[in-house]
Design an enzyme around this catalytic site. Structure first.
Site, PDB file in Angstrom:
ATOM      1  N   ASP A  78       0.848  -1.229   0.104  1.00  0.00           N
ATOM      2  CA  ASP A  78       0.135  -0.186   0.098  1.00  0.00           C
ATOM      3  C   ASP A  78       0.657   1.131  -0.055  1.00  0.00           C
ATOM      4  O   ASP A  78       0.311   2.336  -0.672  1.00  0.00           O
ATOM      5  CB  ASP A  78      -1.089   0.001   1.145  1.00  0.00           C
ATOM      6  CG  ASP A  78      -2.166  -0.680   1.118  1.00  0.00           C
ATOM      7  OD1 ASP A  78      -2.254  -1.738   0.002  1.00  0.00           O
ATOM      8  OD2 ASP A  78      -3.091  -0.684   1.833  1.00  0.00           O
ATOM      9  N   CYS A 119       1.027  -8.214   5.289  1.00  0.00           N
ATOM     10  CA  CYS A 119       0.697  -6.606   4.937  1.00  0.00           C
ATOM     11  C   CYS A 119      -0.856  -6.715   4.816  1.00  0.00           C
ATOM     12  O   CYS A 119      -1.855  -7.702   4.621  1.00  0.00           O
ATOM     13  CB  CYS A 119       1.457  -6.157   3.767  1.00  0.00           C
ATOM     14  SG  CYS A 119       3.148  -6.138   4.465  1.00  0.00           S
ATOM     15  N   ASP A 120      -1.270  -5.510   4.527  1.00  0.00           N
ATOM     16  CA  ASP A 120      -2.726  -4.991   4.544  1.00  0.00           C
ATOM     17  C   ASP A 120      -3.942  -5.633   4.107  1.00  0.00           C
ATOM     18  O   ASP A 120      -4.480  -6.520   4.783  1.00  0.00           O
ATOM     19  CB  ASP A 120      -2.610  -3.765   3.835  1.00  0.00           C
ATOM     20  CG  ASP A 120      -1.857  -2.446   4.380  1.00  0.00           C
ATOM     21  OD1 ASP A 120      -0.704  -2.779   4.318  1.00  0.00           O
ATOM     22  OD2 ASP A 120      -2.345  -1.474   4.827  1.00  0.00           O
ATOM     23  N   CYS A 191       5.014  -2.305   8.247  1.00  0.00           N
ATOM     24  CA  CYS A 191       5.426  -0.939   8.688  1.00  0.00           C
ATOM     25  C   CYS A 191       5.138  -0.677  10.159  1.00  0.00           C
ATOM     26  O   CYS A 191       3.865  -1.307  10.798  1.00  0.00           O
ATOM     27  CB  CYS A 191       4.807   0.214   8.088  1.00  0.00           C
ATOM     28  SG  CYS A 191       5.198   0.328   6.168  1.00  0.00           S
ATOM     29  N   GLU A 444      -7.008   4.020  -0.347  1.00  0.00           N
ATOM     30  CA  GLU A 444      -6.365   4.760   0.896  1.00  0.00           C
ATOM     31  C   GLU A 444      -5.889   5.993   0.627  1.00  0.00           C
ATOM     32  O   GLU A 444      -5.279   6.182  -0.466  1.00  0.00           O
ATOM     33  CB  GLU A 444      -5.190   3.860   1.578  1.00  0.00           C
ATOM     34  CG  GLU A 444      -5.730   2.664   2.319  1.00  0.00           C
ATOM     35  CD  GLU A 444      -4.613   1.806   3.094  1.00  0.00           C
ATOM     36  OE1 GLU A 444      -5.044   1.059   3.869  1.00  0.00           O
ATOM     37  OE2 GLU A 444      -3.562   2.370   3.032  1.00  0.00           O
ATOM     38  N   SER A 470      -5.268   4.850   5.201  1.00  0.00           N
ATOM     39  CA  SER A 470      -4.388   4.110   5.816  1.00  0.00           C
ATOM     40  C   SER A 470      -4.291   4.182   7.245  1.00  0.00           C
ATOM     41  O   SER A 470      -4.644   5.057   8.173  1.00  0.00           O
ATOM     42  CB  SER A 470      -3.135   4.890   5.447  1.00  0.00           C
ATOM     43  OG  SER A 470      -2.198   4.335   6.158  1.00  0.00           O
TER      44      SER A 470
END
Length: 553
Positions: A78, A119-120, A191, A444, A470
């Site tokens: 992302d 991740c996302d 992250c 996002e 986000s």
């Protein structure tokens, strides 16, 4: 075993011959065959190292008497896709991930499934596949990135996004921005703040779909390799006992996940993904439930982007086990929930989770940051089917706000206006046609929110969108407005200068325009035209609203 459909009997000799061409022995062919869905790639920082996790999982499976077989899935970063056309594909990739895993598992008759995301959209996509397939399944993610450091202060990806706004405002030099760029992301991993990836990894523990530690052990710690081995061993045991996702992903599991979500102040995207997962698990779930749980759940933790601490700090303070224990002391956890450990959610916790108890990072239920949870669902004539805000990331000044609408039909034009200094204190930015259908893909919007923060406007300007934000976002950023503009929702009827009233504590979002005027605007509404091809065209035709989890029809 399911795999016997592929491996047992005279007529399966050709199948066994193919498996032997892979180097498998008769013993390996007749043991439980465990599929490992890996999102490893050289594109996503959170996925770069997943081969190490996979190798540890394979070792655990072999120790447990199973045969591992790895296959890949896609994954969008992302951060790299932010603020350009790539972001149209981010949420849309969730459905591709779920579909591809379903395809591989059903085509090859795996007995069990280990999901290796980080991740996302990858975490929820894999969870959705597990619920849909309903074979023994367990998650082991890649773990969080460590925070960076500049001048003795922790920094992360959101620091860099916000610094861009500070440069436009003349508050920061390009040289200082370069220093942040060099040091904000020092290791592999998801992250380092409580952004969507780490929020969803924490949810895997709270839902009971991962062993304790999965949500917070940093990517570069040896402890994560050990956890991966334990996960591999555990899936073979789950196959033997036929512990299925349907026994784990119960209403109790979603209740506990929402409790942890509110205590941590997770990304607003968790609500989108939990709704979609509940749909796959056939568990009742609506946005009213979110506010009901939020009203009685204390907010115990404020990691970046709200505070200065990071996932590594939460891990040291005990991680999700410590959060669950703190909530259980207030009888806020449903103790009947079973997890992939085979035990109840509290019985399966480590006896001594704390590395160093730290109330700065994780407060007790007696001394919370607030008595209510970190997320809030808003309703009103601007969002009849709901909208979502990360309440714990909103300045007290913006809990109640009324201001003139500044209307933009896409993210790029809004960012240009912010950077040009055209947005003033008190304004309410409305960014529409960014919903699941209208985007398409419900992009996002970290760039506009981070730019506002970097320019010092996050405590005086609100942002409302039918898109999403986000997890690195802070400020009065209200997303998931439903119905979206493309479907003729009220957000499509807002005009420049209209007054919008926001009351986050009361859960209200109102367009202060009389009903007759709104009716006239609705009568002449024409949706935005898109020229779409390929997957995005199919996605836009099939996707449902954010209130329904943006699942495909």
């Amino acid at each position: 075993m399911r795999s016997h459909e592929m491996t047992k009997g005279v007529q399966r000799a050709p199948h066994r011959a193919l498996l032997k061409s892979l180097g498998l022995t008769d013993r390996e062919i007749h043991q439980p065959i465990i599929g490992i869905a890996s999102a490893q790639s050289e594109v996503v920082p959170g996925h770069q190292h997943l081969n190490q996790i996979v190798e540890a999982v394979k070792a655990g499976i072999r120790m447990g008497g199973g045969t591992p077989m790895t296959f890949p899935t896609i994954g969008v970063c992302d951060g790299l896709a932010m603020n350009h056309k790539g972001m149209h594909y981010s949420l849309a990739s969730r459905e591709l991930i779920a579909d591809s895993i379903e395809t591989m598992v059903e085509a090859h008759c795996f007995d069990g499934l280990v999901l290796v995301p980080n991740c996302d959209k990858i975490v929820p996509g894999m969870l959705m596949a597990a619920a849909r397939l309903n074979i023994p399944a367990i998650v082991i993610s890649g773990g969080a990135m460590l925070a960076g450091e500049v001048d003795g202060k922790p920094v992360d990806l959101s620091s860099v996004f916000e610094a861009v706004g500070a440069v436009h405002q003349g508050k920061l030099s390009e040289t200082e921005l370069k220093v942040l760029e060099e040091h904000a992301c020092p290791t592999c991993g998801s992250c380092s703040g409580m952004y969507t990836a780490n929020s969803m990894n924490c949810m895997t523990e709270a839902l009971g779909m991962a062993l304790p530690g999965n949500g917070t052990i940093p990517a570069v710690y040896a402890h994560r390799i050990r956890l991966a081995k334990e996960t591999g061993t555990r899936i073979v045991e789950m196959v033997a006992s036929q512990l299925l996702p349907s026994a784990v992903l119960t209403p109790s599991a979603f209740h506990n996940a929402l409790r942890v979500d509110m205590a941590l102040g997770c990304s607003t995207n968790t609500l989108l993904h939990l709704t979609a997962l509940a749909h796959e698990a056939k568990v009742p779930f609506d946005l009213e439930l979110v506010n009901t749980i939020s009203r009685s759940t204390p907010n115990l933790c404020r990691l970046s982007p709200v505070g200065t601490d990071h996932i590594e700090d939460l891990h040291k303070a005990g991680g999700i086990p410590a959060v669950l224990k703190a909530l259980s002391e207030q009888t806020l956890i449903d103790e009947t929930a079973i997890t992939v450990s085979g035990k109840s959610i509290l019985d399966g916790l480590p006896l001594a989770p704390f590395i160093s108890k730290n109330e700065k990072v994780l407060r007790s239920a007696q001394t919370p940051y607030s008595q209510t949870g970190g997320l809030q669902v808003l309703w009103g004539n601007l969002a009849p089917n709901g909208a979502v805000v990360k309440k714990s990331a909103v300045s007290e000044k913006m809990m109640q706000h009324t201001g003139p609408a500044r209307v933009f039909d896409d993210e790029a034009s809004a960012v240009a206006a912010i950077q040009a200094g055209a947005i003033q204190k008190g304004d309410v930015l409305v960014i529409r046609y960014e919903g699941p259908k209208g985007g398409p893909g419900m992009r996002e919007m970290l760039s506009p929110t981070a730019t506002l923060s970097g320019m010092g406007l996050d405590d005086s300007v609100a942002l409302i969108t039918d898109g999403r934000f986000s997890g690195a976002t802070r400020g009065a950023a209200i997303g998931h407005v439903s119905p979206e503009a493309q479907e003729g929702g009220p957000i499509a009827w807002v005009c420049e200068g209209d007054l919008i009233e926001i009351d986050i504590e009361k859960g209200r979002l109102e367009l202060l325009v009389d009903a007759e005027t709104l009716s006239k605007r609705k009568a002449v509404f024409v949706p935005k035209k898109h020229v779409l091809t390929g997957y995005l065209k199919r996605y836009a035709q099939m996707v449902t609203s954010a209130a329904e989890g943006a699942v495909l029809k």
